[in-house]
Design an enzyme around this catalytic site. Sequence first.
Site, PDB file in Angstrom:
ATOM      1  CE  LYS A   1      -2.089  -1.113   3.917  1.00  0.00           C
ATOM      2  NZ  LYS A   1      -1.455  -2.417   4.198  1.00  0.00           N
TER       3      LYS A   1
ATOM      4  NE  ARG B   1      -5.242  -0.214   9.150  1.00  0.00           N
ATOM      5  CZ  ARG B   1      -4.024  -0.630   8.872  1.00  0.00           C
ATOM      6  NH1 ARG B   1      -3.675  -1.861   9.092  1.00  0.00           N
ATOM      7  NH2 ARG B   1      -3.141   0.205   8.407  1.00  0.00           N
TER       8      ARG B   1
ATOM      9  NE  ARG C   1       7.491  -2.528   6.281  1.00  0.00           N
ATOM     10  CZ  ARG C   1       6.159  -2.511   6.278  1.00  0.00           C
ATOM     11  NH1 ARG C   1       5.518  -1.780   5.397  1.00  0.00           N
ATOM     12  NH2 ARG C   1       5.479  -3.217   7.154  1.00  0.00           N
TER      13      ARG C   1
ATOM     14  NE  ARG D   1       5.657  -0.613  10.168  1.00  0.00           N
ATOM     15  CZ  ARG D   1       4.576  -0.676   9.413  1.00  0.00           C
ATOM     16  NH1 ARG D   1       4.531   0.008   8.272  1.00  0.00           N
ATOM     17  NH2 ARG D   1       3.540  -1.406   9.763  1.00  0.00           N
TER      18      ARG D   1
ATOM     19  NE  ARG E   1       1.559  -5.311  10.849  1.00  0.00           N
ATOM     20  CZ  ARG E   1       2.685  -5.100  10.157  1.00  0.00           C
ATOM     21  NH1 ARG E   1       3.842  -5.580  10.613  1.00  0.00           N
ATOM     22  NH2 ARG E   1       2.653  -4.417   9.039  1.00  0.00           N
TER      23      ARG E   1
HETATM   24  P1  AP5 Z   1       4.768  -1.593   1.893  1.00  0.00           P
HETATM   25  O1  AP5 Z   1       4.488  -0.792   0.683  1.00  0.00           O
HETATM   26  O2  AP5 Z   1       5.476  -0.953   3.011  1.00  0.00           O
HETATM   27  O3  AP5 Z   1       3.412  -2.342   2.378  1.00  0.00           O
HETATM   28  P2  AP5 Z   1       2.141  -1.807   3.144  1.00  0.00           P
HETATM   29  O4  AP5 Z   1       0.947  -2.451   2.512  1.00  0.00           O
HETATM   30  O5  AP5 Z   1       2.163  -0.334   3.278  1.00  0.00           O
HETATM   31  O6  AP5 Z   1       2.381  -2.541   4.537  1.00  0.00           O
HETATM   32  P3  AP5 Z   1       2.207  -2.020   6.018  1.00  0.00           P
HETATM   33  O7  AP5 Z   1       2.949  -2.999   6.866  1.00  0.00           O
HETATM   34  O8  AP5 Z   1       2.569  -0.584   6.139  1.00  0.00           O
HETATM   35  O9  AP5 Z   1       0.693  -2.231   6.241  1.00  0.00           O
HETATM   36  P4  AP5 Z   1      -0.030  -2.277   7.583  1.00  0.00           P
HETATM   37  O10 AP5 Z   1      -1.428  -2.108   7.157  1.00  0.00           O
HETATM   38  O11 AP5 Z   1       0.252  -3.497   8.389  1.00  0.00           O
HETATM   39  O12 AP5 Z   1       0.660  -1.122   8.439  1.00  0.00           O
HETATM   40  P5  AP5 Z   1       0.250   0.373   8.732  1.00  0.00           P
HETATM   41  O13 AP5 Z   1       1.476   1.158   8.888  1.00  0.00           O
HETATM   42  O14 AP5 Z   1      -0.775   0.834   7.800  1.00  0.00           O
HETATM   43  O15 AP5 Z   1       5.586  -2.912   1.424  1.00  0.00           O
HETATM   44  C1  AP5 Z   1       6.002  -3.894   2.357  1.00  0.00           C
HETATM   45  C2  AP5 Z   1       7.380  -4.444   1.953  1.00  0.00           C
HETATM   46  O16 AP5 Z   1       7.243  -5.199   0.745  1.00  0.00           O
HETATM   47  C3  AP5 Z   1       8.420  -3.343   1.658  1.00  0.00           C
HETATM   48  O17 AP5 Z   1       9.664  -3.771   2.078  1.00  0.00           O
HETATM   49  C4  AP5 Z   1       8.371  -3.197   0.132  1.00  0.00           C
HETATM   50  O18 AP5 Z   1       9.611  -2.767  -0.394  1.00  0.00           O
HETATM   51  C5  AP5 Z   1       8.025  -4.617  -0.314  1.00  0.00           C
HETATM   52  N1  AP5 Z   1       7.168  -4.638  -1.518  1.00  0.00           N
HETATM   53  C6  AP5 Z   1       6.174  -3.765  -1.845  1.00  0.00           C
HETATM   54  N2  AP5 Z   1       5.601  -4.124  -3.023  1.00  0.00           N
HETATM   55  C7  AP5 Z   1       6.252  -5.263  -3.427  1.00  0.00           C
HETATM   56  C8  AP5 Z   1       6.107  -6.117  -4.590  1.00  0.00           C
HETATM   57  N3  AP5 Z   1       5.192  -5.861  -5.540  1.00  0.00           N
HETATM   58  N4  AP5 Z   1       6.931  -7.186  -4.671  1.00  0.00           N
HETATM   59  C9  AP5 Z   1       7.875  -7.441  -3.703  1.00  0.00           C
HETATM   60  N5  AP5 Z   1       8.053  -6.671  -2.601  1.00  0.00           N
HETATM   61  C10 AP5 Z   1       7.240  -5.584  -2.463  1.00  0.00           C
HETATM   62  O19 AP5 Z   1      -0.433   0.206  10.174  1.00  0.00           O
HETATM   63  C11 AP5 Z   1       0.356  -0.174  11.269  1.00  0.00           C
HETATM   64  C12 AP5 Z   1      -0.481  -0.251  12.541  1.00  0.00           C
HETATM   65  O20 AP5 Z   1      -1.059   1.039  12.816  1.00  0.00           O
HETATM   66  C13 AP5 Z   1      -1.666  -1.214  12.523  1.00  0.00           C
HETATM   67  O21 AP5 Z   1      -1.265  -2.536  12.814  1.00  0.00           O
HETATM   68  C14 AP5 Z   1      -2.540  -0.600  13.609  1.00  0.00           C
HETATM   69  O22 AP5 Z   1      -2.042  -0.893  14.886  1.00  0.00           O
HETATM   70  C15 AP5 Z   1      -2.365   0.902  13.367  1.00  0.00           C
HETATM   71  N6  AP5 Z   1      -3.341   1.442  12.403  1.00  0.00           N
HETATM   72  C16 AP5 Z   1      -3.067   1.976  11.181  1.00  0.00           C
HETATM   73  N7  AP5 Z   1      -4.203   2.354  10.564  1.00  0.00           N
HETATM   74  C17 AP5 Z   1      -5.230   2.062  11.402  1.00  0.00           C
HETATM   75  C18 AP5 Z   1      -6.634   2.191  11.316  1.00  0.00           C
HETATM   76  N8  AP5 Z   1      -7.249   2.695  10.223  1.00  0.00           N
HETATM   77  N9  AP5 Z   1      -7.384   1.789  12.378  1.00  0.00           N
HETATM   78  C19 AP5 Z   1      -6.806   1.291  13.482  1.00  0.00           C
HETATM   79  N10 AP5 Z   1      -5.470   1.111  13.633  1.00  0.00           N
HETATM   80  C20 AP5 Z   1      -4.684   1.494  12.590  1.00  0.00           C
HETATM   81 MG    MG Z   2       2.332   1.030   4.900  1.00  0.00          MG
END
Ligand code: AP5
Ligand code: MG
Length: 215
Positions: free
Chosen positions: A13, A87, A126, A159, A170
Amino acid sequence: MQLLIMGAPGAGKGTQATKLAEKYKIPHISTGDIFRNLDERTELGQQVRRFMKSGKLIPDELTNQIVEERLQKSDCADGFILDGYPRTTAQAINLDVVLKILRQPLTQVLNIHVEPEELIERAVGRRICKNCGATYHVKFNPTKVADVCDACGGSLYQRADDNADTMKNRLSVYENSTRPLIDYYKQAGIYSEIDGRQPIDKVTADLFNVLDGLK
Ligand code: AP5
Ligand code: MG
Ligand code: ZN
């Protein structure tokens, strides 16, 4: 253009939202990034870190409030891309209400689909730049020099929630709370799915194709 990018943890994402934000000149709003940037010296910052470290969701009320405030800033007047919000169904319903008031309904929901077994490796590998926030992967998107950001020369970090144990939580939170939103947006007629198992540039090209097709 009001976009929402969805997908399981590690689906790509953030990587893709950065590219969409550049191309369409709209702000990239990641609730995960907003929460990580809260000051850890405050009680709120501490509480949020505890939820994130265990892989649990931050309560809807706080999350909704933060997003609502962010969407009212002037840089969102011509659109935005939401990453990682909503979410839960309660968040999706709240977002619809807020966007109705702002007269900025969602243009399209883009779901990056990746099978769960691939996601743990993506998260564990990552690396993020401490300085500019650029995201890399030790295997799938390595920097030219190990642990040094290509864009700015900053050093890289991992992270706190990018370990196999927290990732399992997660992923199960995603299955139970977030996956049901796919049907919610299918019913709204604004849903597209993109194959996220392809190389990063190919996923970007597919996203651009979907959005160019809307015009
Ligand atoms: P990356 O692009 O970083 O993936 P991402 O989908 O952004 O993954 P996140 O881990 O950030 O998602 P998340 O939803 O768990 O975390 P968030 O920060 O939103 O890519 C991942 C890796 O893969 C990278 O190394 C990249 O280089 C590689 N990659 C990318 N594309 C690729 C491809 N095509 N092929 C190969 N490799 C690839 O949320 C974190 C926490 O915050 C949650 O757990 C929760 O506690 C809280 N939170 C956030 N939003 C909310 C909400 N709306 N409500 C409640 N709690 C929330
Ligand atoms: Mg992200
Ligand atoms: Zn950097």
